[in-house]
Motif scaffolding. Structure first.
Motif, PDB file in Angstrom:
ATOM      1  N   ASP A 259      -6.651   2.141 -21.949  1.00  0.00           N
ATOM      2  CA  ASP A 259      -6.714   3.457 -21.814  1.00  0.00           C
ATOM      3  C   ASP A 259      -6.946   3.918 -20.136  1.00  0.00           C
ATOM      4  N   GLN A 260      -8.025   2.784 -19.815  1.00  0.00           N
ATOM      5  CA  GLN A 260      -8.138   3.128 -18.319  1.00  0.00           C
ATOM      6  C   GLN A 260      -7.049   2.702 -17.446  1.00  0.00           C
ATOM      7  N   LEU A 261      -6.126   1.563 -17.924  1.00  0.00           N
ATOM      8  CA  LEU A 261      -4.932   1.303 -17.095  1.00  0.00           C
ATOM      9  C   LEU A 261      -3.846   2.396 -17.212  1.00  0.00           C
ATOM     10  N   ASP A 262      -3.900   2.893 -18.150  1.00  0.00           N
ATOM     11  CA  ASP A 262      -2.961   4.232 -18.097  1.00  0.00           C
ATOM     12  C   ASP A 262      -3.365   5.331 -17.238  1.00  0.00           C
ATOM     13  N   LYS A 263      -4.359   5.765 -17.134  1.00  0.00           N
ATOM     14  CA  LYS A 263      -4.761   6.507 -16.172  1.00  0.00           C
ATOM     15  C   LYS A 263      -4.776   6.050 -14.729  1.00  0.00           C
ATOM     16  N   ASP A 264      -5.084   4.619 -14.464  1.00  0.00           N
ATOM     17  CA  ASP A 264      -4.828   4.204 -12.964  1.00  0.00           C
ATOM     18  C   ASP A 264      -3.231   4.139 -12.793  1.00  0.00           C
ATOM     19  N   ILE A 265      -2.603   3.518 -13.666  1.00  0.00           N
ATOM     20  CA  ILE A 265      -1.181   3.272 -13.323  1.00  0.00           C
ATOM     21  C   ILE A 265      -0.417   4.538 -13.114  1.00  0.00           C
TER      22      ILE A 265
ATOM     23  N   ILE B 126       6.093  -1.642   4.776  1.00  0.00           N
ATOM     24  CA  ILE B 126       5.302  -2.678   4.226  1.00  0.00           C
ATOM     25  C   ILE B 126       4.353  -2.095   3.407  1.00  0.00           C
ATOM     26  N   ASN B 127       3.546  -1.226   3.693  1.00  0.00           N
ATOM     27  CA  ASN B 127       2.411  -0.755   2.869  1.00  0.00           C
ATOM     28  C   ASN B 127       2.887  -0.114   1.573  1.00  0.00           C
ATOM     29  N   ILE B 128       4.034   0.711   1.614  1.00  0.00           N
ATOM     30  CA  ILE B 128       4.737   1.065   0.455  1.00  0.00           C
ATOM     31  C   ILE B 128       5.153   0.223  -0.482  1.00  0.00           C
ATOM     32  N   ASP B 129       5.786  -0.932  -0.029  1.00  0.00           N
ATOM     33  CA  ASP B 129       6.236  -2.051  -0.603  1.00  0.00           C
ATOM     34  C   ASP B 129       5.073  -2.818  -1.407  1.00  0.00           C
TER      35      ASP B 129
ATOM     36  N   THR C 246       4.258  -3.138  -5.285  1.00  0.00           N
ATOM     37  CA  THR C 246       3.925  -4.252  -5.966  1.00  0.00           C
ATOM     38  C   THR C 246       2.663  -4.338  -6.960  1.00  0.00           C
ATOM     39  N   ARG C 247       1.687  -3.662  -6.405  1.00  0.00           N
ATOM     40  CA  ARG C 247       0.559  -3.680  -7.201  1.00  0.00           C
ATOM     41  C   ARG C 247       0.727  -2.800  -8.494  1.00  0.00           C
ATOM     42  N   VAL C 248       1.231  -1.771  -8.287  1.00  0.00           N
ATOM     43  CA  VAL C 248       1.802  -0.848  -9.366  1.00  0.00           C
ATOM     44  C   VAL C 248       2.432  -1.634 -10.462  1.00  0.00           C
TER      45      VAL C 248
ATOM     46  N   SER D 272       1.415  -2.724 -14.450  1.00  0.00           N
ATOM     47  CA  SER D 272       2.239  -2.236 -15.233  1.00  0.00           C
ATOM     48  C   SER D 272       2.585  -3.493 -16.494  1.00  0.00           C
ATOM     49  N   ASN D 273       2.845  -4.631 -15.549  1.00  0.00           N
ATOM     50  CA  ASN D 273       3.142  -5.762 -16.536  1.00  0.00           C
ATOM     51  C   ASN D 273       1.926  -6.374 -17.219  1.00  0.00           C
TER      52      ASN D 273
END
Length: 331
Positions: free
Chosen positions: A179-185, A265-268, A272-274, A278-279
């Motif tokens: 549930d926390q991951l869903d909110k964060d993602i 670079i920052n957006i990429d 990558t973190r998002v 998700s994975n």
């Protein structure tokens, strides 16, 4: 004539102290309070009658559990019967000072001894606690502290009743993290959409899915660099030839602003973190599914693994959930 004895329960064992004449001490309560910090004066008020050390750590924990529940342990009963004198004559009375009313009531019922916990008794117990290492031979501040620390840990574990083998704990933690991951993602995905939309605003309507949007951003980067040669790889990401062509066409006529390499670079990096989160969320869901199928397969089949896991988390455990009436099982 009344005699006052004071029972003190220490992590190392039971101790019994005899006080001066009960009435005399009661009249000088302020003096007793002032003598608590002075070991010489305090020793003139009471002296040690007997000390019963606990044999093992398990024996100490067993005795402390009994005391906390107001039950007279057999060790305590034997200690009091051995060390408390029998009253001589009708006027002779024995009073036992205790710190807890529950254990006092149990001792009074079992041994027919009057127990007191008010008046001068709290001050005497405070003094015993303060000077215990000096009142009992063979004790030091260090050994007394170690005994208290060890028993404190054991007592806390027994009260919490922590069970590392309870498998529904893993389900409760997993669904909470899911549930926390869903909110964060969701929060991070909205941020990356807003951030990248300054450069390529048309992409939001073409790719509404958060995970897919992050993957496209990571692949496209600068929209001006998107060429025909990259369409095949882009189609593998979006899994739709029409959507792939729409992204390409929109990139050539986009109203978005130009973007610097450092911003890309920052957006990429953020995309990558998002994608990584998700994975991990997918792997966690598979883990939760396997746990529910092994722990509560019927519940998972009836209402699904995530809803079933939330019910278990809401109840606190699978056992508690089984005891709930139907009307209370609401998530």
């Amino acid at each position: 004539m009344s005699q006052l004895f004071v029972l003190y329960e220490h992590a190392a064992g039971y101790s019994l102290f005899r006080c001066k004449e009960f009435e005399e001490v009661g009249m000088f309560l302020p003096q007793v309070e002032s003598s608590v910090t002075d070991i010489t004066k305090f020793r003139s008020v009471l002296h040690l009658v007997g000390f019963h050390p606990f044999k093992t750590a398990a024996n100490a924990l067993d005795n402390m559990n009994s005391i906390s529940e107001g039950i007279v342990h057999e060790d305590l009963q034997l200690f009091l019967e051995t060390n408390l004198p029998q009253p001589q004559g009708k006027k002779a009375k024995i009073n036992l000072g205790v710190s807890d009313t529950k254990i006092g009531a149990s001792i009074a019922e079992l041994l027919s001894i009057k127990c007191v916990h008010t008046g001068v008794v709290p001050e005497l117990i405070r003094g015993i606690r303060h000077h215990f290492a000096n009142l009992v031979k063979g004790f030091t501040e260090q050994s007394s502290g170690k005994a208290q620390l060890g028993l404190g840990h054991s007592y806390s574990r027994s009260k919490v009743k922590f069970n590392v083998n309870r498998v529904d704990n893993m389900i409760i933690q997993s669904i909470s993290l899911l549930d926390q991951l869903d909110k964060d993602i969701n929060t991070f995905s909205m941020r990356i959409r807003e951030w990248y939309s300054y450069h390529f605003p048309e992409l939001i309507k073409i790719v509404p899915d958060n995970f897919l949007f992050a993957r496209v951003v990571q692949f496209v980067k600068d929209r001006k660099d998107l060429s025909e040669d990259k369409l095949e790889a882009l189609e593998e990401i979006v899994m739709d030839a029409g959507k792939c062509r729409a992204i390409y066409d929109a990139s050539k006529s986009s109203m978005g602003m130009d973007i610097s390499p450092i911003d890309l670079i920052n957006i990429d990096s953020f995309a990558t973190r998002v994608i990584s989160l998700s994975n991990y969320r997918k792997k966690l869901h598979q883990y939760l599914n396997s746990k529910m199928n092994s722990v509560a397969p019927n519940l998972a089949t009836l209402i699904g693994d995530q809803v079933g896991a939330r019910l278990i988390s809401h109840a606190g455990s699978l056992t508690n959930l089984a005891k709930f009436p139907d009307r209370k099982s609401v998530v």
